[in-house]
Every structure is written in structure tokens, then in C-alpha cells.
Design a protein around this motif. Structure first.
Motif, mmCIF file in Angstrom:
data_model
loop_
_atom_site.group_PDB
_atom_site.id
_atom_site.type_symbol
_atom_site.label_atom_id
_atom_site.label_comp_id
_atom_site.label_asym_id
_atom_site.label_seq_id
_atom_site.Cartn_x
_atom_site.Cartn_y
_atom_site.Cartn_z
ATOM 1 N N HIS A 18 1.185 9.439 -5.850
ATOM 2 C CA HIS A 18 1.453 10.861 -5.581
ATOM 3 C C HIS A 18 2.505 11.412 -6.545
ATOM 4 O O HIS A 18 2.360 12.519 -7.063
ATOM 5 N N PRO A 24 -9.443 4.565 -4.475
ATOM 6 C CA PRO A 24 -8.231 3.849 -4.051
ATOM 7 C C PRO A 24 -8.143 2.417 -4.579
ATOM 8 O O PRO A 24 -7.055 1.950 -4.905
ATOM 9 N N LYS A 63 0.821 -1.212 0.000
ATOM 10 C CA LYS A 63 0.000 0.000 0.000
ATOM 11 C C LYS A 63 0.858 1.267 0.000
ATOM 12 O O LYS A 63 0.557 2.229 -0.707
ATOM 13 N N ASN A 64 1.926 1.291 0.780
ATOM 14 C CA ASN A 64 2.774 2.483 0.859
ATOM 15 C C ASN A 64 3.444 2.780 -0.477
ATOM 16 O O ASN A 64 3.536 3.941 -0.890
ATOM 17 N N GLU A 95 0.826 4.206 -2.870
ATOM 18 C CA GLU A 95 0.522 5.601 -2.532
ATOM 19 C C GLU A 95 1.649 6.537 -2.959
ATOM 20 O O GLU A 95 1.390 7.605 -3.512
ATOM 21 N N ALA A 129 -2.987 11.906 -6.908
ATOM 22 C CA ALA A 129 -3.445 12.008 -5.519
ATOM 23 C C ALA A 129 -4.964 12.066 -5.443
ATOM 24 O O ALA A 129 -5.578 11.427 -4.582
ATOM 25 N N THR A 164 -5.106 0.953 -6.956
ATOM 26 C CA THR A 164 -4.380 -0.239 -6.501
ATOM 27 C C THR A 164 -4.366 -1.313 -7.583
ATOM 28 O O THR A 164 -3.326 -1.895 -7.877
ATOM 29 N N LEU A 192 -6.379 8.666 -6.230
ATOM 30 C CA LEU A 192 -6.131 7.791 -5.089
ATOM 31 C C LEU A 192 -7.127 8.071 -3.966
ATOM 32 O O LEU A 192 -7.632 7.133 -3.334
#
Length: 60
Positions: free
Chosen positions: A11, A23, A3-4, A7, A16, A27, A19
Motif C-alpha cells: 500500500h 496477491p 502477510k500484514n 500488505e 494496492a 507476496t 495486491l
């Protein structure tokens, strides 16, 4: 892909807002892109062209 990482990449890619709003879609797209990137074969000789060089005016 965790997930990190997703993200962070979203970004950096300017996604952003996508997301935040979608989300799950971001993903899924990130995982699909990672799968395709692993399937692409790199050429053995990086200076080799994938097709013959293009020469202007030779076919006219």
C-alpha cells in the motif's frame, strides 16, 4: 515476511491494485526483495565512494 507487513509495504508503494489482483505475485516479489536486501553488504566507511570520483573534462 508476514502477510500484514507485505500488505502495508504494498500500500505504501502504491501497489494496492496489484495486491488486490495478484496477491501471490506481490507476496513472492516482496520475499525476493527482502532476500536480496539481506545479501547486500553495506560499506564499512559510508563516506567512501564505490568508484573513483568522476571529474568532468579530464578525459577529453
Amino acid at each position: 515476511m508476514d502477510k500484514n507487513t507485505i500488505e502495508l509495504l504494498a500500500h505504501r508503494a502504491g501497489l494496492a491494485r496489484a495486491l488486490a489482483e495478484f496477491p501471490e505475485d506481490v507476496t513472492v516479489a516482496a520475499k525476493q526483495a527482502a532476500d536480496v536486501a539481506q545479501k547486500i553488504k553495506r560499506p564499512a566507511d559510508p563516506t567512501a565512494e564505490p568508484w573513483p570520483p568522476m571529474k568532468a573534462g579530464t578525459t577529453l
